[in-house]
Design a protein around this motif. Structure first.
Motif, mmCIF file in Angstrom:
data_model
loop_
_atom_site.group_PDB
_atom_site.id
_atom_site.type_symbol
_atom_site.label_atom_id
_atom_site.label_comp_id
_atom_site.label_asym_id
_atom_site.label_seq_id
_atom_site.Cartn_x
_atom_site.Cartn_y
_atom_site.Cartn_z
ATOM 1 N N THR A 1 0.273 -1.203 0.281
ATOM 2 C CA THR A 1 0.252 -0.287 0.122
ATOM 3 C C THR A 1 0.976 1.345 0.070
ATOM 4 N N ILE A 2 0.777 2.009 -1.300
ATOM 5 C CA ILE A 2 1.330 4.272 -0.563
ATOM 6 C C ILE A 2 0.251 4.488 -0.431
ATOM 7 N N GLY B 1 6.038 6.668 -0.587
ATOM 8 C CA GLY B 1 4.618 8.170 -0.933
ATOM 9 C C GLY B 1 5.083 8.042 -2.074
ATOM 10 N N ALA B 2 3.239 8.600 -2.565
ATOM 11 C CA ALA B 2 2.926 8.601 -3.584
ATOM 12 C C ALA B 2 4.163 9.463 -5.029
ATOM 13 N N VAL C 1 -2.379 -0.616 -8.572
ATOM 14 C CA VAL C 1 -1.944 -0.167 -7.364
ATOM 15 C C VAL C 1 -2.918 0.116 -6.122
ATOM 16 N N ASN C 2 -2.052 0.128 -4.801
ATOM 17 C CA ASN C 2 -3.573 0.331 -2.950
ATOM 18 C C ASN C 2 -2.776 1.023 -2.773
ATOM 19 N N ILE C 3 -3.491 1.891 -2.274
ATOM 20 C CA ILE C 3 -3.414 3.230 -1.773
ATOM 21 C C ILE C 3 -4.240 3.185 -0.182
ATOM 22 N N GLY C 4 -3.180 3.880 0.941
ATOM 23 C CA GLY C 4 -4.093 3.907 1.880
ATOM 24 C C GLY C 4 -3.429 5.673 2.984
ATOM 25 N N LYS C 5 -4.165 5.331 3.559
ATOM 26 C CA LYS C 5 -4.163 6.901 4.540
ATOM 27 C C LYS C 5 -2.968 7.155 4.997
ATOM 28 N N SER C 6 -2.033 7.959 5.337
ATOM 29 C CA SER C 6 -1.168 8.398 6.065
ATOM 30 C C SER C 6 -1.883 7.976 7.147
ATOM 31 N N TYR D 1 -5.995 10.679 0.597
ATOM 32 C CA TYR D 1 -6.192 9.269 -0.854
ATOM 33 C C TYR D 1 -6.664 9.854 -1.948
ATOM 34 N N GLU D 2 -7.316 11.307 -1.968
ATOM 35 C CA GLU D 2 -7.593 12.101 -3.543
ATOM 36 C C GLU D 2 -6.616 13.021 -4.065
ATOM 37 N N ARG D 3 -5.237 13.024 -2.858
ATOM 38 C CA ARG D 3 -3.863 13.312 -3.334
ATOM 39 C C ARG D 3 -3.473 12.049 -3.792
ATOM 40 N N SER D 4 -2.785 11.094 -3.147
ATOM 41 C CA SER D 4 -3.020 9.948 -3.531
ATOM 42 C C SER D 4 -3.313 9.296 -5.150
#
Length: 354
Positions: free
Chosen positions: A89-90, A122-123, A144-149, A161-164
């Motif tokens: 996850t990124i 990081g993204a 591409v799997n994205i998660g919360k910082s 999430y929008e940023r990633s």
């Protein structure tokens, strides 16, 4: 040969160190020019190709998020026979993850416990790497799997999430919203509909034309799973990935004292198989046939993959058994699937999920 190597060498190493060692070898395959030679030995039979998400997958079997956190080894994993590679996850912001030790083997259970904590660069750093990958014609399908910082408060999760999504979606064949890892405080609470609906709506807008899926936890109650299914259909998302790791410790062979010493984290591998399959059947009974459903959790053999496909999975992913099976795991699964197809007189498995 690999079993001997695992028994005598790899099992004696710290699990994360062993992972990094294997990862470096896989990453080097295309760089050393031997990957194409390996690929002749590992390439999936053409009969296994699947059409889903508007894409052609050379095999329904891929590697789940978690193995390649930042997208460094996508080509090498494809050359080992995986039909798709889901990186991550990124997170929007680079983060080191939790303190070590944070990865533990449960050999008696063919399982792992991890509390990695989304360690990644990081993204922005991933985007440069993935943009080069996206231009290659010869590579596996890239998820591409994205998660919360971790440092981002839950109330600001949507913007995170929008940023990633906006940074990474242009280079992904499909994008996954991960709201189901147990290793980021507050993350699983985002699976509650009041939080999940606006999150998915915002990420869908940021992702543009890139297919969007959501990854859910196995620990949800059946009714919660069904409500998420209804939400995914209502919002027009492209699919669901089921399931992430579990916080349950039921039915393990490993001694309770060992489990207690390990502490918190997500359990993956064979103990997750039954619940993962149950959730798959629950989802497939609720959503349209056209919706892409990716099954992951406790998959080991070609028979396991075939069982998931027959239960309605569009695609299947694995990770934990890679640790126990070694680098020829995908080849073994793909060859087993091809044999099953031939024995059933099936030339291909058409899939219309898109």
């Amino acid at each position: 040969m690999y079993r001997l190597l695992f028994s005598l060498v790899l099992s004696r190493l710290d699990p994360e160190d062993a992972h990094h060692l294997a990862f470096r070898v896989i990453r080097m395959l295309p760089l050393l020019g031997v990957g194409r030679l390996v690929e002749r030995f590992t390439a999936p039979d053409p009969s296994l190709a699947v059409e889903a998400l508007g894409l052609r997958f050379p095999s329904p079997f891929g590697v789940a998020a978690g193995f390649d956190k930042d997208g460094h080894a996508v080509r090498g994993l494809g050359q080992l026979g995986f039909g798709h590679v889901e990186v991550g996850t990124i997170t929007a912001l680079a983060q080191p993850g939790n303190e070590r030790p944070r990865l533990f083997r449960l050999v008696a259970d063919r399982a792992l416990i991890n509390r990695m904590g989304f360690n990644n660069g990081g993204a922005d750093a991933a985007a440069g790497r993935l943009s080069r990958l996206a231009r290659l014609s010869h590579r596996p399908v890239l998820g591409v799997n994205i998660g919360k910082s971790r440092v981002t408060p839950v109330e600001d999760a949507v913007a995170d999430y929008e940023r990633s999504a906006s940074v990474l979606a242009p280079y992904a064949d499909y994008l996954v919203v991960n709201v189901s890892s147990p290793n980021t405080p507050g993350l699983r609470g985002l699976q509650e509909l009041d939080a999940l609906a606006p999150l998915l709506e915002s990420v869908r807008a940021a992702a543009g034309a890139t297919p969007l899926l959501v990854k859910i936890a196995p620990d949800l109650a059946d009714e919660e799973v069904l409500r998420i299914c209804d939400l995914v259909v209502r919002l027009g998302l492209d699919g669901i990935i089921a399931t992430n790791t579990t916080i349950s410790r039921e039915g393990l062979r490993t001694a309770t004292s060992v489990i207690d010493d390990i502490g918190p984290g997500g359990l993956s591998g064979a103990p997750l198989a039954a619940r993962s399959l149950d959730v798959l059947r629950l989802i497939r009974g609720r959503v349209p046939a056209s919706l892409c459903v990716i099954s992951v959790g406790g998959v080991d053999t070609a028979d396991d993959v075939q069982e998931r496909l027959e239960a309605g999975a569009t695609l299947v992913q694995g990770y934990t058994a890679f640790i126990y099976r070694g680098p020829l795991w995908a080849r073994s699964v793909n060859r087993g699937l091809a044999r099953i197809r031939r024995s059933h007189g099936v030339q291909s498995r058409p899939t219309s999920a898109s």
